[in-house]
Design an enzyme around this catalytic site. Structure first.
Site, PDB file in Angstrom:
ATOM      1  N   TYR A  33       0.823  -1.205   0.000  1.00  0.00           N
ATOM      2  CA  TYR A  33       0.000   0.000   0.000  1.00  0.00           C
ATOM      3  C   TYR A  33       0.855   1.252   0.000  1.00  0.00           C
ATOM      4  O   TYR A  33       2.071   1.197   0.222  1.00  0.00           O
ATOM      5  CB  TYR A  33      -0.950  -0.004   1.211  1.00  0.00           C
ATOM      6  CG  TYR A  33      -0.307   0.375   2.531  1.00  0.00           C
ATOM      7  CD1 TYR A  33       0.491  -0.527   3.231  1.00  0.00           C
ATOM      8  CD2 TYR A  33      -0.475   1.647   3.069  1.00  0.00           C
ATOM      9  CE1 TYR A  33       1.076  -0.169   4.438  1.00  0.00           C
ATOM     10  CE2 TYR A  33       0.095   2.010   4.279  1.00  0.00           C
ATOM     11  CZ  TYR A  33       0.875   1.097   4.959  1.00  0.00           C
ATOM     12  OH  TYR A  33       1.469   1.454   6.143  1.00  0.00           O
ATOM     13  N   LYS A 147       6.453  -1.724   2.066  1.00  0.00           N
ATOM     14  CA  LYS A 147       5.236  -1.159   2.680  1.00  0.00           C
ATOM     15  C   LYS A 147       4.112  -2.180   2.524  1.00  0.00           C
ATOM     16  O   LYS A 147       3.216  -2.056   1.678  1.00  0.00           O
ATOM     17  CB  LYS A 147       4.882   0.199   2.045  1.00  0.00           C
ATOM     18  CG  LYS A 147       4.136   1.124   2.999  1.00  0.00           C
ATOM     19  CD  LYS A 147       4.231   2.562   2.577  1.00  0.00           C
ATOM     20  CE  LYS A 147       3.270   3.484   3.321  1.00  0.00           C
ATOM     21  NZ  LYS A 147       3.381   3.532   4.762  1.00  0.00           N
ATOM     22  N   GLU A 179      12.532   2.893  13.668  1.00  0.00           N
ATOM     23  CA  GLU A 179      11.620   3.975  13.252  1.00  0.00           C
ATOM     24  C   GLU A 179      10.440   3.995  14.201  1.00  0.00           C
ATOM     25  O   GLU A 179      10.397   3.235  15.171  1.00  0.00           O
ATOM     26  CB  GLU A 179      11.154   3.746  11.810  1.00  0.00           C
ATOM     27  CG  GLU A 179      10.410   2.440  11.616  1.00  0.00           C
ATOM     28  CD  GLU A 179       9.999   2.172  10.172  1.00  0.00           C
ATOM     29  OE1 GLU A 179       9.818   3.123   9.403  1.00  0.00           O
ATOM     30  OE2 GLU A 179       9.845   0.983   9.841  1.00  0.00           O
ATOM     31  N   LEU A 203      11.245   1.794   6.886  1.00  0.00           N
ATOM     32  CA  LEU A 203      10.661   2.267   5.637  1.00  0.00           C
ATOM     33  C   LEU A 203      11.446   3.477   5.145  1.00  0.00           C
ATOM     34  O   LEU A 203      11.805   4.358   5.933  1.00  0.00           O
ATOM     35  CB  LEU A 203       9.209   2.670   5.899  1.00  0.00           C
ATOM     36  CG  LEU A 203       8.373   2.934   4.661  1.00  0.00           C
ATOM     37  CD1 LEU A 203       8.089   1.619   3.925  1.00  0.00           C
ATOM     38  CD2 LEU A 203       7.061   3.596   5.049  1.00  0.00           C
TER      39      LEU A 203
HETATM   40  N1  PDD Z   1       2.915   5.475   7.261  1.00  0.00           N
HETATM   41  N2  PDD Z   1       7.571   4.319   8.817  1.00  0.00           N
HETATM   42  C1  PDD Z   1       6.389   3.694   8.968  1.00  0.00           C
HETATM   43  C2  PDD Z   1       6.364   2.382   9.665  1.00  0.00           C
HETATM   44  C3  PDD Z   1       5.214   4.273   8.454  1.00  0.00           C
HETATM   45  O1  PDD Z   1       4.054   3.623   8.584  1.00  0.00           O
HETATM   46  C4  PDD Z   1       5.280   5.528   7.809  1.00  0.00           C
HETATM   47  C5  PDD Z   1       4.071   6.210   7.254  1.00  0.00           C
HETATM   48  C6  PDD Z   1       6.525   6.152   7.692  1.00  0.00           C
HETATM   49  C7  PDD Z   1       6.699   7.487   6.999  1.00  0.00           C
HETATM   50  O2  PDD Z   1       6.712   7.327   5.609  1.00  0.00           O
HETATM   51  P1  PDD Z   1       6.171   8.482   4.652  1.00  0.00           P
HETATM   52  O3  PDD Z   1       6.917   9.716   4.984  1.00  0.00           O
HETATM   53  O4  PDD Z   1       6.495   7.987   3.292  1.00  0.00           O
HETATM   54  O5  PDD Z   1       4.711   8.638   4.910  1.00  0.00           O
HETATM   55  C8  PDD Z   1       7.656   5.525   8.201  1.00  0.00           C
HETATM   56  C9  PDD Z   1       1.697   5.871   6.649  1.00  0.00           C
HETATM   57  C10 PDD Z   1       1.390   7.307   6.612  1.00  0.00           C
HETATM   58  C11 PDD Z   1       0.566   4.981   7.119  1.00  0.00           C
HETATM   59  O6  PDD Z   1       0.794   3.783   7.197  1.00  0.00           O
HETATM   60  O7  PDD Z   1      -0.538   5.458   7.361  1.00  0.00           O
END
Ligand code: PDD
Length: 283
Positions: A33, A147, A179, A203
């Site tokens: 996703y 992801k 993270e 991620l």
């Molecule tokens: N998640 N690490 C994890 C585990 C995350 O779920 C997310 C963001 C990030 C930040 O990535 P980005 O800057 O590309 O949004 C890092 C999204 C927003 C979610 O699962 O809803």
């Protein structure tokens, strides 16, 4: 407006979008996703999200059902249909519907879905006041750069943070910070930004990349390296970055205040630079 959905070729009201109980996303979390932020009706950093989406799909041998041009046209149409000014787009592709069997089905069509929802702008008071975080062991698998839909350990960590009165759980594996449960983590030390280097343990955040690029442009030193757990509590500033939270200072870790001035000068500067970047790219 509750939002709209796109499912296997059709736009429809969110509440009418239904998938099979034999979808492999439901039964195995067999899919990937993306979450894309919409500012002023414009999807932010779409290309960066596509690149990661392709990498995630490839990592689990999932054929991408649409080209980037087709995705982009659908996303723009969905945003327009939902009159989405400030919002988020959720994209999910699963391996499809098949009788439950762990091996990949021989011939199956991926299930392709998107949701388009309006969302309020990030709460400015959170950005000014900062949030609380706790540390927790990172119990996830060895491919966190993908992801994937398998978010159970993230959900449990986020819920534990919530029950502890905190906004986020910062995850630690073998003494090293990976993270947040839903974000990437940055520290400020002696005026420079320190963040865990990219690996399969975390991620590759779209927001993280933007923040590091902006920091370098602003003459702020950036170090991507292994970050030990104890460095979190010793940091001058601590902040979280992610699509839906943007740049969020952490003022308390495990019940203890972080740094001396909150929010710190670096996170303020980066937060402002990020908002400026959004404005310049989305109008
Ligand atoms: N998640 N690490 C994890 C585990 C995350 O779920 C997310 C963001 C990030 C930040 O990535 P980005 O800057 O590309 O949004 C890092 C999204 C927003 C979610 O699962 O809803």
């Amino acid at each position: 407006m509750p939002g709209i959905a796109y499912l296997n070729g059709h736009f429809l009201p969110l509440e009418e979008a239904k998938i099979s109980i034999e979808d492999r996303g439901v039964q195995f979390g067999d899919g990937v996703y993306e979450v894309i932020r919409v500012y002023h009706g414009v999807p932010f950093r779409l290309h960066d999200h596509f690149l990661r989406f392709e990498r995630s799909a490839q990592a689990i041998s999932l054929p991408c059902p649409l080209s980037n041009t087709e995705w982009e046209a659908l996303i723009r149409e969905g945003i327009a249909r939902n009159h989405c000014d400030e919002g988020k787009v959720y994209i999910q592709v699963t391996r499809g519907v098949a009788p439950r069997d762990h091996c990949f089905p021989d011939s199956v069509c991926p299930t392709l879905m998107m949701t388009f929802r309006n969302m309020a702008e990030v709460d400015v008071s959170l950005q000014w006041q900062g949030v609380h975080a706790i540390t927790l062991p990172d119990l996830r698998w060895a491919r966190c750069s993908v992801k994937s839909l398998n978010l159970l350990p993230n959900i449990l960590a986020k819920q534990a943070a919530n029950e502890a009165g905190a906004f986020e759980a910062i995850l630690v594996k073998d003494g090293l910070v990976t993270e947040g449960a839903t974000s990437n983590v940055c520290l400020v030390k002696q005026g420079g930004i320190v963040t865990p280097f990219l690996s399969d343990q975390l991620l590759s955040g779209v927001t993280r990349a933007i923040v590091l690029e902006l920091a370098r442009k602003h003459g702020i030193a950036v170090e991507e390296r292994a970050v030990r757990e104890e460095e979190l509590s010793q940091a001058d500033e601590l902040f979280l970055v992610g699509t839906t939270i943007e740049v969020l200072p952490v003022t308390q870790l495990n019940g203890v205040p972080v740094g001396v001035r909150m929010p710190g000068a670096v996170v303020q500067e980066i937060g402002e630079a990020f908002r400026h970047c959004v404005r310049s790219e989305t109008g």
